[in-house]
Motif scaffolding. Structure first.
Motif, PDB file in Angstrom:
ATOM      1  N   ILE A 189       0.861  -1.177   0.000  1.00 38.58           N
ATOM      2  CA  ILE A 189       0.000   0.000   0.000  1.00 38.58           C
ATOM      3  C   ILE A 189       0.899   1.231   0.000  1.00 38.58           C
ATOM      4  CG2 ILE A 189      -1.847   1.238   1.168  1.00 38.58           C
ATOM      5  CD1 ILE A 189      -2.680  -1.525   0.244  1.00 38.58           C
ATOM      6  N   LEU A 190       0.703   2.123  -0.949  1.00 37.99           N
ATOM      7  CA  LEU A 190       1.482   3.356  -0.992  1.00 37.99           C
ATOM      8  C   LEU A 190       1.035   4.254   0.149  1.00 37.99           C
ATOM      9  CD1 LEU A 190       3.563   4.994  -2.722  1.00 37.99           C
ATOM     10  CD2 LEU A 190       1.584   6.099  -3.779  1.00 37.99           C
ATOM     11  N   PRO A 191       1.938   4.612   1.051  1.00 39.07           N
ATOM     12  CA  PRO A 191       1.518   5.461   2.173  1.00 39.07           C
ATOM     13  C   PRO A 191       1.107   6.846   1.705  1.00 39.07           C
ATOM     14  CG  PRO A 191       3.906   5.204   2.153  1.00 39.07           C
ATOM     15  CD  PRO A 191       3.367   4.282   1.104  1.00 39.07           C
ATOM     16  N   TYR A 192       0.311   7.495   2.527  1.00 35.02           N
ATOM     17  CA  TYR A 192      -0.155   8.845   2.217  1.00 35.02           C
ATOM     18  C   TYR A 192       1.030   9.788   2.398  1.00 35.02           C
ATOM     19  CZ  TYR A 192      -3.060  13.045   2.333  1.00 35.02           C
ATOM     20  OH  TYR A 192      -3.613  14.273   2.073  1.00 35.02           O
ATOM     21  N   LEU A 193       1.705  10.111   1.303  1.00 39.08           N
ATOM     22  CA  LEU A 193       2.938  10.888   1.381  1.00 39.08           C
ATOM     23  C   LEU A 193       2.715  12.383   1.200  1.00 39.08           C
ATOM     24  CD1 LEU A 193       5.123   8.459  -0.745  1.00 39.08           C
ATOM     25  CD2 LEU A 193       5.097   8.671   1.737  1.00 39.08           C
ATOM     26  N   SER A 194       1.681  12.751   0.483  1.00 37.42           N
ATOM     27  CA  SER A 194       1.377  14.155   0.224  1.00 37.42           C
ATOM     28  C   SER A 194      -0.063  14.239  -0.251  1.00 37.42           C
ATOM     29  CB  SER A 194       2.326  14.723  -0.839  1.00 37.42           C
ATOM     30  OG  SER A 194       1.903  14.345  -2.137  1.00 37.42           O
ATOM     31  N   PRO A 195      -0.665  15.446  -0.299  1.00 33.16           N
ATOM     32  CA  PRO A 195      -2.033  15.564  -0.821  1.00 33.16           C
ATOM     33  C   PRO A 195      -2.192  14.987  -2.222  1.00 33.16           C
ATOM     34  CG  PRO A 195      -1.397  17.573   0.302  1.00 33.16           C
ATOM     35  CD  PRO A 195      -0.162  16.724   0.229  1.00 33.16           C
ATOM     36  N   ASP A 196      -1.135  15.037  -3.020  1.00 34.89           N
ATOM     37  CA  ASP A 196      -1.222  14.510  -4.384  1.00 34.89           C
ATOM     38  C   ASP A 196      -1.190  12.986  -4.429  1.00 34.89           C
ATOM     39  OD1 ASP A 196      -1.508  16.894  -5.780  1.00 34.89           O
ATOM     40  OD2 ASP A 196       0.654  17.253  -5.845  1.00 34.89           O
ATOM     41  N   SER A 197      -0.886  12.332  -3.290  1.00 30.84           N
ATOM     42  CA  SER A 197      -0.884  10.872  -3.264  1.00 30.84           C
ATOM     43  C   SER A 197      -2.259  10.320  -3.624  1.00 30.84           C
ATOM     44  CB  SER A 197      -0.477  10.360  -1.872  1.00 30.84           C
ATOM     45  OG  SER A 197       0.852  10.697  -1.576  1.00 30.84           O
ATOM     46  N   ARG A 198      -3.302  11.087  -3.308  1.00 33.66           N
ATOM     47  CA  ARG A 198      -4.659  10.636  -3.603  1.00 33.66           C
ATOM     48  C   ARG A 198      -4.915  10.544  -5.098  1.00 33.66           C
ATOM     49  NH1 ARG A 198      -8.257  14.089   0.799  1.00 33.66           N
ATOM     50  NH2 ARG A 198      -7.123  13.407   2.659  1.00 33.66           N
ATOM     51  N   LYS A 199      -4.153  11.292  -5.876  1.00 32.25           N
ATOM     52  CA  LYS A 199      -4.361  11.307  -7.321  1.00 32.25           C
ATOM     53  C   LYS A 199      -3.700  10.115  -8.011  1.00 32.25           C
ATOM     54  CE  LYS A 199      -4.384  16.376  -7.381  1.00 32.25           C
ATOM     55  NZ  LYS A 199      -3.709  17.586  -7.917  1.00 32.25           N
ATOM     56  N   LEU A 200      -2.828   9.439  -7.276  1.00 34.09           N
ATOM     57  CA  LEU A 200      -2.071   8.343  -7.873  1.00 34.09           C
ATOM     58  C   LEU A 200      -2.814   7.039  -7.676  1.00 34.09           C
ATOM     59  CD1 LEU A 200       0.645   7.807  -9.317  1.00 34.09           C
ATOM     60  CD2 LEU A 200       1.583   7.199  -7.096  1.00 34.09           C
ATOM     61  N   ASP A 201      -3.264   6.448  -8.778  1.00 39.91           N
ATOM     62  CA  ASP A 201      -3.978   5.183  -8.693  1.00 39.91           C
ATOM     63  C   ASP A 201      -2.967   4.055  -8.524  1.00 39.91           C
ATOM     64  OD1 ASP A 201      -6.229   3.531  -8.743  1.00 39.91           O
ATOM     65  OD2 ASP A 201      -7.143   4.744 -10.311  1.00 39.91           O
ATOM     66  N   GLY A 202      -3.470   2.822  -8.470  1.00 42.36           N
ATOM     67  CA  GLY A 202      -2.558   1.690  -8.379  1.00 42.36           C
ATOM     68  C   GLY A 202      -1.621   1.627  -9.571  1.00 42.36           C
ATOM     69  N   PHE A 203      -0.475   0.981  -9.401  1.00 43.56           N
ATOM     70  CA  PHE A 203       0.471   0.796 -10.500  1.00 43.56           C
ATOM     71  C   PHE A 203       1.288  -0.459 -10.235  1.00 43.56           C
ATOM     72  CE2 PHE A 203       2.455   3.519  -7.355  1.00 43.56           C
ATOM     73  CZ  PHE A 203       3.733   3.020  -7.217  1.00 43.56           C
ATOM     74  N   SER A 204       2.016  -0.894 -11.243  1.00 44.15           N
ATOM     75  CA  SER A 204       2.786  -2.132 -11.111  1.00 44.15           C
ATOM     76  C   SER A 204       3.990  -2.087 -12.037  1.00 44.15           C
ATOM     77  CB  SER A 204       1.906  -3.345 -11.455  1.00 44.15           C
ATOM     78  OG  SER A 204       1.350  -3.216 -12.753  1.00 44.15           O
ATOM     79  N   THR A 205       4.928  -2.996 -11.775  1.00 40.95           N
ATOM     80  CA  THR A 205       6.101  -3.103 -12.644  1.00 40.95           C
ATOM     81  C   THR A 205       6.627  -4.531 -12.645  1.00 40.95           C
ATOM     82  OG1 THR A 205       8.345  -2.263 -13.073  1.00 40.95           O
ATOM     83  CG2 THR A 205       7.695  -2.465 -10.762  1.00 40.95           C
ATOM     84  N   SER A 206       7.121  -4.940 -13.811  1.00 40.21           N
ATOM     85  CA  SER A 206       7.792  -6.237 -13.939  1.00 40.21           C
ATOM     86  C   SER A 206       9.263  -6.027 -14.314  1.00 40.21           C
ATOM     87  CB  SER A 206       7.097  -7.095 -15.002  1.00 40.21           C
ATOM     88  OG  SER A 206       7.061  -6.428 -16.247  1.00 40.21           O
ATOM     89  N   ARG A 207       9.775  -4.820 -14.085  1.00 40.48           N
ATOM     90  CA  ARG A 207      11.147  -4.484 -14.473  1.00 40.48           C
ATOM     91  C   ARG A 207      12.179  -4.779 -13.391  1.00 40.48           C
ATOM     92  NH1 ARG A 207      11.546  -0.914 -18.810  1.00 40.48           N
ATOM     93  NH2 ARG A 207       9.970  -1.504 -20.344  1.00 40.48           N
ATOM     94  N   LEU A 208      11.746  -5.234 -12.243  1.00 38.06           N
ATOM     95  CA  LEU A 208      12.672  -5.566 -11.162  1.00 38.06           C
ATOM     96  C   LEU A 208      12.762  -7.081 -11.025  1.00 38.06           C
ATOM     97  CD1 LEU A 208      11.529  -2.869  -8.572  1.00 38.06           C
ATOM     98  CD2 LEU A 208      13.527  -2.808 -10.080  1.00 38.06           C
ATOM     99  N   PRO A 209      13.742  -7.597 -10.276  1.00 37.43           N
ATOM    100  CA  PRO A 209      13.884  -9.054 -10.163  1.00 37.43           C
ATOM    101  C   PRO A 209      12.697  -9.761  -9.521  1.00 37.43           C
ATOM    102  CG  PRO A 209      15.936  -7.965  -9.571  1.00 37.43           C
ATOM    103  CD  PRO A 209      14.917  -6.886  -9.719  1.00 37.43           C
ATOM    104  N   ARG A 210      11.750  -9.014  -8.997  1.00 35.68           N
ATOM    105  CA  ARG A 210      10.504  -9.589  -8.478  1.00 35.68           C
ATOM    106  C   ARG A 210       9.391  -8.601  -8.824  1.00 35.68           C
ATOM    107  NH1 ARG A 210       9.026 -13.520  -4.683  1.00 35.68           N
ATOM    108  NH2 ARG A 210      11.207 -14.057  -4.315  1.00 35.68           N
ATOM    109  N   PRO A 211       8.274  -9.078  -9.401  1.00 39.79           N
ATOM    110  CA  PRO A 211       7.195  -8.156  -9.784  1.00 39.79           C
ATOM    111  C   PRO A 211       6.556  -7.509  -8.563  1.00 39.79           C
ATOM    112  CG  PRO A 211       6.491 -10.431 -10.048  1.00 39.79           C
ATOM    113  CD  PRO A 211       7.958 -10.477  -9.739  1.00 39.79           C
ATOM    114  N   ILE A 212       6.111  -6.274  -8.744  1.00 35.21           N
ATOM    115  CA  ILE A 212       5.551  -5.506  -7.637  1.00 35.21           C
ATOM    116  C   ILE A 212       4.257  -4.835  -8.083  1.00 35.21           C
ATOM    117  CG2 ILE A 212       5.908  -3.542  -6.087  1.00 35.21           C
ATOM    118  CD1 ILE A 212       8.871  -4.110  -6.125  1.00 35.21           C
ATOM    119  N   ALA A 213       3.247  -4.882  -7.232  1.00 38.77           N
ATOM    120  CA  ALA A 213       1.994  -4.162  -7.448  1.00 38.77           C
ATOM    121  C   ALA A 213       1.770  -3.241  -6.258  1.00 38.77           C
ATOM    122  CB  ALA A 213       0.823  -5.127  -7.603  1.00 38.77           C
ATOM    123  N   ILE A 214       1.521  -1.967  -6.533  1.00 39.23           N
ATOM    124  CA  ILE A 214       1.326  -0.971  -5.487  1.00 39.23           C
ATOM    125  C   ILE A 214      -0.118  -0.472  -5.544  1.00 39.23           C
ATOM    126  CG2 ILE A 214       2.104   1.218  -4.520  1.00 39.23           C
ATOM    127  CD1 ILE A 214       4.272  -0.864  -4.462  1.00 39.23           C
TER     128      ILE A 214
END
Length: 385
Positions: A189-214
């Motif tokens: 879970i992406l922590p609430y880092l700033s007011p703009d954090s609310r604008k950021l929807d889920g995202f993911s990447t397979s570019r690291l040695p282990r896939p990650i979904a945020i």
């Protein structure tokens, strides 16, 4: 005399340490730290009394900061100076390697902050793997940092193939987050880092040695939360090459999520041909999907006409505006809250790991470790009566 001598010796040791870091300064570490704070190069430059151009040169590796500048950098970030030295495993992400749903609605600064958070998350997982074996990655075509082979580009085919590979049958999936974690995918879970954090929807990447979904912590509805998890899973197995904000990819990921959570041949007979919110609510609880998703499925399967769908959406919105369909918080569903890294840390403690030791090995501060492991503040709370 002894105190003065000790102070002088401490200063010499500190200078030697920062001098060593200056010689092996890793500009990418400075970039990561700056992005995680949400600072521009100009803002960082003002804090360490150099020019923005100098910050850019530090990050690019064109020049190295002097020892006294390294000390100042470490102070403003509250990191040990050794954090900025090269030689440790480091994740590296850019916007082009991540499935961001929209580039227009989210400020670039917030995307960069999210990238830095994801890099840190992988580095923590990598360190934990020196103590504990995390579940192996089980994704079609996965090859340690990329999806190879024949990509599953059709959402319906991909959803069916993955259900088959994972032995899920055709029924409801009880826990989406736990399912992904059991297959070696890091979910956080992406922590609430700033007011703009609310604008950021889920995202993911397979570019690291282990896939990650945020996932975004602001989305306080378990049904939308589960759909978001399935959406990112669709990206991971269908889209080896990320095209952030690509509408076609986003629609494919939505179609995958719907097919994965509610296979058409399994749910078709249960869907009402008329708009029946009592029946749809029962299906919502059985299949773990939102009423919105079920209405879309009814329309896709030809059970509702355009006119019927429009009336259904108006009724649904009216019910929500009257407070008759409140959100269902994620906290009430343990299988939808990420726990893999936290549980790995619990096992690692039996082999000598601790928050302090992880922080030392990663050259972080303990607060960063606690945040990523979702451990909370270890200090007792003072309650005044």
């Amino acid at each position: 005399m002894t105190d003065d001598h000790s102070l002088t010796l401490a200063n010499v040791v500190q200078f030697d340490a920062t001098a060593a870091v200056a010689d092996a300064f890793d500009g990418a570490r400075l970039t990561q730290a700056r992005r995680l704070r949400g600072w521009t190069k100009k803002e960082l430059a003002g804090r360490i009394d150099v020019t923005p151009a100098a910050v850019g040169q530090y990050e690019a590796g064109a020049i190295r900061p002097r020892p006294e500048q390294v000390r100042r950098i470490a102070e403003v970030f509250t990191y040990p100076a050794s954090f900025f030295a090269a030689g440790r495993p480091r994740a590296a992400l850019d916007t082009g390697g991540v499935h961001f749903r929209s580039l227009r609605s989210t400020p670039a600064r917030e995307r960069e902050r999210a990238l830095a958070f994801t890099e840190r998350l992988w580095e923590l997982a990598h360190e934990l793997e020196s103590y504990v074996r995390l579940p192996p990655v089980d994704l079609p075509g996965w090859d340690g940092g990329e999806i190879t082979g024949n990509a599953l580009s059709d959402p319906i085919t991909a959803a069916h193939a993955l259900r088959t590979q994972w032995g899920l049958g055709e029924g409801p999936i009880p826990h989406m987050v736990r399912l992904l974690e059991s297959r070696g995918i890091i979910v956080a879970i992406l922590p609430y880092l700033s007011p703009d954090s609310r604008k950021l929807d889920g995202f993911s990447t397979s570019r690291l040695p282990r896939p990650i979904a945020i996932l975004n912590e602001e989305r306080n509805d378990v049904y939308r939360h589960r759909f978001s998890v399935a959406h990112e899973l669709g990206h991971l197995i269908m889209h080896g090459e990320a095209h952030p904000g690509d509408i076609h990819h986003e629609r494919q990921a939505d179609a995958f999520a719907a097919a994965f959570l509610t296979p058409s041949h399994a749910i078709a007979e249960s869907l009402p041909s008329r708009v029946d919110f009592t029946r749809l609510s029962n299906l919502q609880q059985t299949w773990g999907v939102s009423l919105d998703s079920l209405l879309v499925r009814c329309r896709e399967m030809g059970l509702h006409s355009d006119a019927t769908s429009s009336r259904a959406w108006r009724r649904l919105n009216a019910l929500r505006s009257q407070g008759l369909l409140p959100n269902t918080p994620v906290e009430g569903f343990p299988g939808e809250i990420p726990v893999m890294l936290k549980q790995a840390f619990g096992m690692a403690q039996r082999k000598g790991a601790s928050e302090r030791r992880l922080a030392d090995d990663l050259h972080w501060n303990e607060e960063d470790v606690r945040t990523l492991l979702q451990l909370g503040d270890p200090r007792p709370a003072l309650h005044l009566v």
